[in-house]
Design a protein around this motif. Structure first.
Motif, PDB file in Angstrom:
ATOM      1  N   LEU A 166       2.798  -2.169  52.057  1.00 30.95           N
ATOM      2  CA  LEU A 166       3.550  -1.132  51.364  1.00 30.95           C
ATOM      3  C   LEU A 166       2.738   0.151  51.269  1.00 30.95           C
ATOM      4  N   ALA A 167       1.472   0.018  50.954  1.00 27.81           N
ATOM      5  CA  ALA A 167       0.619   1.213  50.862  1.00 27.81           C
ATOM      6  C   ALA A 167       0.543   1.943  52.193  1.00 27.81           C
ATOM      7  N   ALA A 168       0.621   1.193  53.296  1.00 25.99           N
ATOM      8  CA  ALA A 168       0.561   1.818  54.615  1.00 25.99           C
ATOM      9  C   ALA A 168       1.871   2.504  54.984  1.00 25.99           C
ATOM     10  N   GLN A 169       2.979   2.028  54.436  1.00 26.26           N
ATOM     11  CA  GLN A 169       4.289   2.569  54.793  1.00 26.26           C
ATOM     12  C   GLN A 169       4.870   3.506  53.740  1.00 26.26           C
ATOM     13  N   GLY A 170       4.229   3.583  52.595  1.00 24.94           N
ATOM     14  CA  GLY A 170       4.770   4.434  51.541  1.00 24.94           C
ATOM     15  C   GLY A 170       3.803   4.561  50.400  1.00 24.94           C
ATOM     16  N   GLU A 171       4.272   4.280  49.196  1.00 28.97           N
ATOM     17  CA  GLU A 171       3.408   4.369  48.028  1.00 28.97           C
ATOM     18  C   GLU A 171       3.768   3.282  47.028  1.00 28.97           C
ATOM     19  N   LEU A 172       2.767   2.789  46.360  1.00 34.98           N
ATOM     20  CA  LEU A 172       2.909   1.706  45.391  1.00 34.98           C
ATOM     21  C   LEU A 172       2.924   2.280  43.998  1.00 34.98           C
ATOM     22  N   GLY A 173       3.909   1.857  43.202  1.00 37.49           N
ATOM     23  CA  GLY A 173       3.988   2.333  41.828  1.00 37.49           C
ATOM     24  C   GLY A 173       3.290   1.409  40.853  1.00 37.49           C
ATOM     25  N   PHE A 174       3.675   0.147  40.848  1.00 38.15           N
ATOM     26  CA  PHE A 174       3.036  -0.826  39.963  1.00 38.15           C
ATOM     27  C   PHE A 174       3.237  -2.204  40.560  1.00 38.15           C
ATOM     28  N   TRP A 175       2.518  -3.175  40.043  1.00 39.86           N
ATOM     29  CA  TRP A 175       2.703  -4.531  40.565  1.00 39.86           C
ATOM     30  C   TRP A 175       2.435  -5.616  39.539  1.00 39.86           C
ATOM     31  N   LYS A 176       2.248  -5.247  38.278  1.00 41.18           N
ATOM     32  CA  LYS A 176       2.025  -6.266  37.250  1.00 41.18           C
ATOM     33  C   LYS A 176       2.950  -6.009  36.063  1.00 41.18           C
ATOM     34  N   ILE A 177       3.671  -7.065  35.635  1.00 41.21           N
ATOM     35  CA  ILE A 177       4.601  -6.966  34.513  1.00 41.21           C
ATOM     36  C   ILE A 177       4.315  -8.116  33.558  1.00 41.21           C
ATOM     37  N   ALA A 178       4.422  -7.842  32.272  1.00 42.57           N
ATOM     38  CA  ALA A 178       4.197  -8.869  31.248  1.00 42.57           C
ATOM     39  C   ALA A 178       5.453  -9.729  31.118  1.00 42.57           C
ATOM     40  N   ILE A 179       5.631 -10.609  32.095  1.00 37.12           N
ATOM     41  CA  ILE A 179       6.847 -11.419  32.168  1.00 37.12           C
ATOM     42  C   ILE A 179       6.478 -12.774  32.759  1.00 37.12           C
ATOM     43  N   ARG A 180       7.198 -13.813  32.347  1.00 34.49           N
ATOM     44  CA  ARG A 180       7.069 -15.118  32.978  1.00 34.49           C
ATOM     45  C   ARG A 180       8.447 -15.748  33.092  1.00 34.49           C
ATOM     46  N   PRO A 181       8.814 -16.193  34.281  1.00 34.25           N
ATOM     47  CA  PRO A 181       8.061 -16.124  35.537  1.00 34.25           C
ATOM     48  C   PRO A 181       8.218 -14.759  36.189  1.00 34.25           C
ATOM     49  N   GLY A 182       7.246 -14.387  37.032  1.00 32.68           N
ATOM     50  CA  GLY A 182       7.402 -13.174  37.814  1.00 32.68           C
ATOM     51  C   GLY A 182       6.400 -12.074  37.581  1.00 32.68           C
ATOM     52  N   ARG A 183       5.212 -12.375  37.065  1.00 29.84           N
ATOM     53  CA  ARG A 183       4.255 -11.316  36.736  1.00 29.84           C
ATOM     54  C   ARG A 183       3.918 -10.426  37.921  1.00 29.84           C
ATOM     55  N   PRO A 184       3.610 -10.971  39.129  1.00 29.17           N
ATOM     56  CA  PRO A 184       3.342 -10.055  40.238  1.00 29.17           C
ATOM     57  C   PRO A 184       4.643  -9.567  40.870  1.00 29.17           C
ATOM     58  N   LEU A 185       4.927  -8.277  40.754  1.00 30.32           N
ATOM     59  CA  LEU A 185       6.117  -7.679  41.345  1.00 30.32           C
ATOM     60  C   LEU A 185       5.742  -6.291  41.817  1.00 30.32           C
ATOM     61  N   ALA A 186       5.750  -6.076  43.119  1.00 28.85           N
ATOM     62  CA  ALA A 186       5.367  -4.780  43.668  1.00 28.85           C
ATOM     63  C   ALA A 186       6.573  -3.856  43.692  1.00 28.85           C
ATOM     64  N   CYS A 187       6.364  -2.637  43.253  1.00 30.82           N
ATOM     65  CA  CYS A 187       7.435  -1.646  43.195  1.00 30.82           C
ATOM     66  C   CYS A 187       6.938  -0.353  43.816  1.00 30.82           C
ATOM     67  N   GLY A 188       7.720   0.225  44.695  1.00 32.97           N
ATOM     68  CA  GLY A 188       7.299   1.469  45.304  1.00 32.97           C
ATOM     69  C   GLY A 188       8.390   2.102  46.123  1.00 32.97           C
ATOM     70  N   ARG A 189       7.974   3.060  46.981  1.00 30.10           N
ATOM     71  CA  ARG A 189       8.889   3.746  47.890  1.00 30.10           C
ATOM     72  C   ARG A 189       8.370   3.640  49.309  1.00 30.10           C
ATOM     73  N   LEU A 190       9.321   3.642  50.252  1.00 29.28           N
ATOM     74  CA  LEU A 190       8.974   3.575  51.662  1.00 29.28           C
ATOM     75  C   LEU A 190       9.302   4.901  52.346  1.00 29.28           C
TER      76      LEU A 190
END
Length: 431
Positions: free
Chosen positions: A287-311
């Motif tokens: 993702l970093a190579a194709q665009g930009e990363l906004g965040f990737w950690k959320i205080a949630i279970r299940p699902g803490r690692p979640l990458a969010c960004g733009r391409l």
């Protein structure tokens, strides 16, 4: 949201904060297109639907019977004494649905009428056939006799012109999702075509060398690709058009190439797997190579690692969901579903919530929102009760099959005791 690893990438976000950040990836809905009404089911209105005429157009009969001007039943306000209220009416004409009345009715006259037929001038009441008797005199004159006049009320069994929708009134606002009732309403306005937002195209693919397509032999260390099918179905349920990009191997170059191709075709790109901190998790780097990363950690279970960004180059939103199947579904519902609502021009609201009483103790941990799979029921007194489905591991997909809700335990609660109130999110289920 300013997409910056420095500002958001390494910080653990609250669920509400992450949802707001995801929604900020898009400025508004997709462009509009015109569709025939028969093809618009499930689509979202892109314009206000205003009624060009009264619905119904004419004041009409709600039942088969006769129509007439009924004397005022209130003797104190009527010029006609109750003893003189007629119970026999001369039947002078028959009016059928689709026919326009040709002449007004005089006092003491009635017209036979069928359901949906317009009332003639001078008529204000319809008496159902079951309350009538017919009589024909020697002179050929037909009479309608009202058996129980005390049960008749002026204005009964009449649909007033415009009582559903008045001419010039807003029938449906832009942003309305079109179901069966909405399509019927638009048809009643005479609309043959309707402006709707284009369905967002969602590209979905899975990652991982261990992931195997259903129908293929399962390697000793392999797993079948459940996520892609669950996510594609969720995307369709939430109004999207799906682009199935299959399974990608765990290499940065392969994932980066797929992200680039997906960004050229889709309005939203979703992957599952490859977003944690393991050595073989390449999605964030791609993702970093194709665009930009906004965040990737959320205080949630299940699902803490979640990458969010733009391409690049169009800034297409990207969501890299976790690889565990329950975590992928839960995070889709919390973050992708609201984003799809915005892309379709629908009002963005938090997932629907109800309050239920816990049938047994529920475990959680302070500092994160827990989404447990649960089954809620309605007791005879109307109270909602909820129980967990059993084991709550993020890889136990059967827990989603058994559940009819998610039990949401807030980040400030360490646990839920038996009998305590807890928030639930009902899940969509086919009957």
């Amino acid at each position: 949201m300013t997409l910056s690893c420095f500002e958001l990438g390494e910080r653990m976000l609250a669920v509400e904060e992450a949802r707001a950040a995801v929604l900020s990836l898009v400025a508004g809905p997709m462009p509009a297109e015109f569709l025939p009404l028969a093809l618009a089911h499930g689509r979202v209105l892109a314009e206000n639907a205003v009624s060009p005429h009264n619905v119904p157009q004419c004041t009409n009969a709600a039942m088969d019977g006769i129509t007439l001007a009924w004397p005022d039943e209130d003797a104190e306000k009527s010029d006609v004494p109750k003893s003189l209220v007629p119970v026999r009416f001369r039947r002078v004409v028959e009016i059928h649905a689709g026919q326009a009345p040709t002449a007004p009715l005089a006092l003491g006259e009635c017209a036979g009428i069928t359901t949906g037929a317009p009332l003639p001038s001078g008529a204000d009441t319809v008496i159902m056939r079951e309350q009538l008797a017919d009589e024909e005199g020697a002179d050929g004159v037909r009479w309608a006799i009202v058996d129980t006049p005390d049960r008749v009320r002026r204005g009964q069994n009449v649909r007033q012109a415009g009582e559903d929708i008045a001419r010039g009134a807003l029938a449906l606002p832009a942003g309305t999702r079109l179901g069966a009732a909405q399509l019927g309403l638009l048809a009643s306005l005479g609309r043959a075509k309707v402006a709707v937002y284009r369905r967002p195209r969602v590209a979905i693919f899975s990652t991982g060398d261990e992931v195997t397509a259903p129908g293929q032999p399962l390697p000793l260390a392999g797993i079948y690709d459940a996520n892609r099918y669950s996510l594609m179905a969720l995307a369709v349920e939430h109004g999207a058009e799906v682009l199935d990009l299959g399974i990608l191997p765990d290499t940065r170059d392969a994932i980066a190439d797929a992200l680039g191709r997906a960004a050229a075709e889709a309005d939203l790109v979703i992957t599952s797997g490859g977003v944690s901190v393991g050595d073989a998790d390449h999605t964030r780097a791609a993702l970093a190579a194709q665009g930009e990363l906004g965040f990737w950690k959320i205080a949630i279970r299940p699902g803490r690692p979640l990458a969010c960004g733009r391409l690049a180059p169009r800034g297409v939103p990207f969501l890299g969901l976790p690889g565990n199947p329950v975590a992928a579904m839960v995070t889709f519902l919390q973050f992708a579903a609201p984003l799809l609502a915005r892309l379709q021009g629908r009002a963005v609201v938090e997932p629907p919530q109800l309050v239920a009483v816990a049938e047994h103790a529920l475990k959680s941990r302070i500092g994160r929102v827990d989404y447990l799979r649960g089954v809620y029921r309605v007791a005879t007194d109307g109270q909602l009760w909820v129980a967990g489905t059993g084991a709550q591991g993020s890889g136990i997909l059967s827990s989603m099959v058994q559940a009819n809700c998610l039990i949401e335990i807030a980040a400030d609660r360490e646990a839920v005791a038996t009998g305590e109130a807890v928030t639930i999110q009902p899940l969509f289920r086919y009957p």
